[in-house]
Design a protein around this motif. Structure first.
Motif, PDB file in Angstrom:
ATOM      1  N   VAL A   1       0.833  -1.211   0.000  1.00 44.46           N
ATOM      2  CA  VAL A   1       0.000   0.000   0.000  1.00 44.46           C
ATOM      3  C   VAL A   1       0.864   1.256   0.000  1.00 44.46           C
ATOM      4  N   LEU A   2       2.041   1.180   0.617  1.00 46.30           N
ATOM      5  CA  LEU A   2       2.953   2.327   0.579  1.00 46.30           C
ATOM      6  C   LEU A   2       3.536   2.534  -0.810  1.00 46.30           C
ATOM      7  N   ASP A   3       3.770   1.442  -1.547  1.00 46.91           N
ATOM      8  CA  ASP A   3       4.214   1.580  -2.942  1.00 46.91           C
ATOM      9  C   ASP A   3       3.165   2.336  -3.760  1.00 46.91           C
ATOM     10  N   LYS A   4       1.896   2.009  -3.539  1.00 45.94           N
ATOM     11  CA  LYS A   4       0.809   2.699  -4.250  1.00 45.94           C
ATOM     12  C   LYS A   4       0.749   4.169  -3.844  1.00 45.94           C
ATOM     13  N   ALA A   5       0.919   4.444  -2.561  1.00 46.82           N
ATOM     14  CA  ALA A   5       0.916   5.831  -2.093  1.00 46.82           C
ATOM     15  C   ALA A   5       2.069   6.606  -2.733  1.00 46.82           C
ATOM     16  N   ASP A   6       3.254   5.986  -2.805  1.00 46.77           N
ATOM     17  CA  ASP A   6       4.399   6.639  -3.449  1.00 46.77           C
ATOM     18  C   ASP A   6       4.105   6.933  -4.921  1.00 46.77           C
ATOM     19  N   GLU A   7       3.464   5.992  -5.588  1.00 44.41           N
ATOM     20  CA  GLU A   7       3.106   6.212  -6.998  1.00 44.41           C
ATOM     21  C   GLU A   7       2.214   7.432  -7.137  1.00 44.41           C
ATOM     22  N   ASN A   8       1.240   7.568  -6.242  1.00 44.03           N
ATOM     23  CA  ASN A   8       0.342   8.724  -6.290  1.00 44.03           C
ATOM     24  C   ASN A   8       1.071  10.024  -5.967  1.00 44.03           C
ATOM     25  N   LEU A   9       1.899   9.975  -4.945  1.00 39.44           N
ATOM     26  CA  LEU A   9       2.571  11.193  -4.483  1.00 39.44           C
ATOM     27  C   LEU A   9       3.648  11.686  -5.443  1.00 39.44           C
ATOM     28  N   PHE A  10       4.331  10.755  -6.088  1.00 42.56           N
ATOM     29  CA  PHE A  10       5.504  11.131  -6.881  1.00 42.56           C
ATOM     30  C   PHE A  10       5.366  10.797  -8.362  1.00 42.56           C
ATOM     31  N   ALA A  11       4.136  10.751  -8.823  1.00 42.66           N
ATOM     32  CA  ALA A  11       3.877  10.418 -10.225  1.00 42.66           C
ATOM     33  C   ALA A  11       4.572  11.382 -11.190  1.00 42.66           C
ATOM     34  N   ALA A  12       4.758  12.619 -10.782  1.00 42.88           N
ATOM     35  CA  ALA A  12       5.371  13.618 -11.660  1.00 42.88           C
ATOM     36  C   ALA A  12       6.887  13.466 -11.767  1.00 42.88           C
ATOM     37  N   LEU A  13       7.482  12.612 -10.938  1.00 44.03           N
ATOM     38  CA  LEU A  13       8.934  12.444 -10.935  1.00 44.03           C
ATOM     39  C   LEU A  13       9.348  11.173 -11.663  1.00 44.03           C
ATOM     40  N   SER A  14      10.457  11.266 -12.360  1.00 41.75           N
ATOM     41  CA  SER A  14      11.028  10.081 -13.010  1.00 41.75           C
ATOM     42  C   SER A  14      11.670   9.202 -11.928  1.00 41.75           C
ATOM     43  N   PRO A  15      11.963   7.945 -12.256  1.00 41.79           N
ATOM     44  CA  PRO A  15      12.646   7.090 -11.272  1.00 41.79           C
ATOM     45  C   PRO A  15      13.958   7.694 -10.763  1.00 41.79           C
ATOM     46  N   SER A  16      14.730   8.313 -11.633  1.00 42.36           N
ATOM     47  CA  SER A  16      15.994   8.896 -11.166  1.00 42.36           C
ATOM     48  C   SER A  16      15.741  10.120 -10.284  1.00 42.36           C
ATOM     49  N   GLU A  17      14.698  10.892 -10.574  1.00 32.03           N
ATOM     50  CA  GLU A  17      14.358  12.035  -9.719  1.00 32.03           C
ATOM     51  C   GLU A  17      13.873  11.559  -8.351  1.00 32.03           C
ATOM     52  N   ARG A  18      13.128  10.466  -8.326  1.00 33.88           N
ATOM     53  CA  ARG A  18      12.680   9.900  -7.044  1.00 33.88           C
ATOM     54  C   ARG A  18      13.878   9.448  -6.222  1.00 33.88           C
ATOM     55  N   GLU A  19      14.826   8.809  -6.876  1.00 36.15           N
ATOM     56  CA  GLU A  19      16.034   8.346  -6.194  1.00 36.15           C
ATOM     57  C   GLU A  19      16.822   9.529  -5.642  1.00 36.15           C
ATOM     58  N   GLN A  20      16.916  10.593  -6.439  1.00 37.25           N
ATOM     59  CA  GLN A  20      17.629  11.791  -6.007  1.00 37.25           C
ATOM     60  C   GLN A  20      16.924  12.428  -4.808  1.00 37.25           C
ATOM     61  N   LEU A  21      15.597  12.529  -4.872  1.00 33.42           N
ATOM     62  CA  LEU A  21      14.835  13.100  -3.769  1.00 33.42           C
ATOM     63  C   LEU A  21      15.017  12.268  -2.504  1.00 33.42           C
ATOM     64  N   GLN A  22      14.965  10.957  -2.647  1.00 35.04           N
ATOM     65  CA  GLN A  22      15.149  10.076  -1.498  1.00 35.04           C
ATOM     66  C   GLN A  22      16.523  10.302  -0.868  1.00 35.04           C
ATOM     67  N   GLY A  23      17.539  10.420  -1.689  1.00 38.01           N
ATOM     68  CA  GLY A  23      18.886  10.671  -1.183  1.00 38.01           C
ATOM     69  C   GLY A  23      19.005  12.003  -0.464  1.00 38.01           C
ATOM     70  N   LEU A  24      18.395  13.027  -1.034  1.00 37.80           N
ATOM     71  CA  LEU A  24      18.451  14.353  -0.411  1.00 37.80           C
ATOM     72  C   LEU A  24      17.699  14.378   0.917  1.00 37.80           C
ATOM     73  N   LEU A  25      16.522  13.758   0.958  1.00 36.84           N
ATOM     74  CA  LEU A  25      15.755  13.726   2.204  1.00 36.84           C
ATOM     75  C   LEU A  25      16.473  12.900   3.271  1.00 36.84           C
ATOM     76  N   ALA A  26      17.129  11.819   2.859  1.00 39.04           N
ATOM     77  CA  ALA A  26      17.906  11.019   3.804  1.00 39.04           C
ATOM     78  C   ALA A  26      19.055  11.849   4.373  1.00 39.04           C
ATOM     79  N   LYS A  27      19.670  12.652   3.531  1.00 35.59           N
ATOM     80  CA  LYS A  27      20.775  13.500   3.977  1.00 35.59           C
ATOM     81  C   LYS A  27      20.291  14.522   5.003  1.00 35.59           C
ATOM     82  N   VAL A  28      19.121  15.106   4.763  1.00 32.63           N
ATOM     83  CA  VAL A  28      18.543  16.056   5.714  1.00 32.63           C
ATOM     84  C   VAL A  28      18.215  15.340   7.023  1.00 32.63           C
ATOM     85  N   ALA A  29      17.609  14.162   6.930  1.00 32.38           N
ATOM     86  CA  ALA A  29      17.246  13.402   8.128  1.00 32.38           C
ATOM     87  C   ALA A  29      18.492  12.996   8.914  1.00 32.38           C
TER      88      ALA A  29
END
Length: 141
Positions: free
Chosen positions: A104-132
């Motif tokens: 269900v979280l995979d589906k939520a991610d699809e809805n939330l980040f549909a506008a991002l390409s897979p590489s943009e999602r990976e980049q966002l994940q990396g940046l948010l992890a760095k902030v965290a």
């Protein structure tokens, strides 16, 4: 005037938080219970270590563990090396619920980040992890 990054992130965070909470509720979980089960998926953890991993007050964890144990998703056992401590173990039912939560979280991610390409999602994940990881985000749950 450019929107401040923190304001933009807080706004999207509220939307994302609501979507994730709704998705997890469909699997019978809360954010706290999902975080807890995720940490237990790798194997048994003593309760104090779990408190440290999650960065929570002990009473908050006890509340979550009581709920998860009542639902049959975890069990607590005395640590044979130190009878004062508890070891927390995810049950087979807990593992099944965690699998559903992942779906269900995979589906939520699809809805939330549909506008991002897979590489943009990976980049966002990396940046948010760095902030965290910088420690500026407070408690983990």
């Amino acid at each position: 005037m450019m929107t401040k990054l923190g304001v933009l992130l807080a706004g999207r965070g509220a939307v994302a938080g609501a979507e994730v909470r709704d998705a997890l509720a469909g699997a019978g979980l809360t954010m706290r219970s999902a975080f807890t089960l995720t940490h237990l998926a790798g194997g048994p953890v003593n309760q104090q270590t779990l408190i440290d991993l999650l960065g929570v007050d002990p009473s908050a964890l006890v509340t979550v563990l009581n709920e998860l144990e009542a639902a049959g998703l975890v069990s607590r056992q005395r640590d044979p090396a130190d009878r004062r401590r508890h070891i927390v173990v995810i049950t087979a039912a807990g593992s099944r619920v965690l699998t559903v939560a992942d779906q269900v979280l995979d589906k939520a991610d699809e809805n939330l980040f549909a506008a991002l390409s897979p590489s943009e999602r990976e980049q966002l994940q990396g940046l948010l992890a760095k902030v965290a990881d910088s420690g500026s985000c407070g408690e983990k749950y």
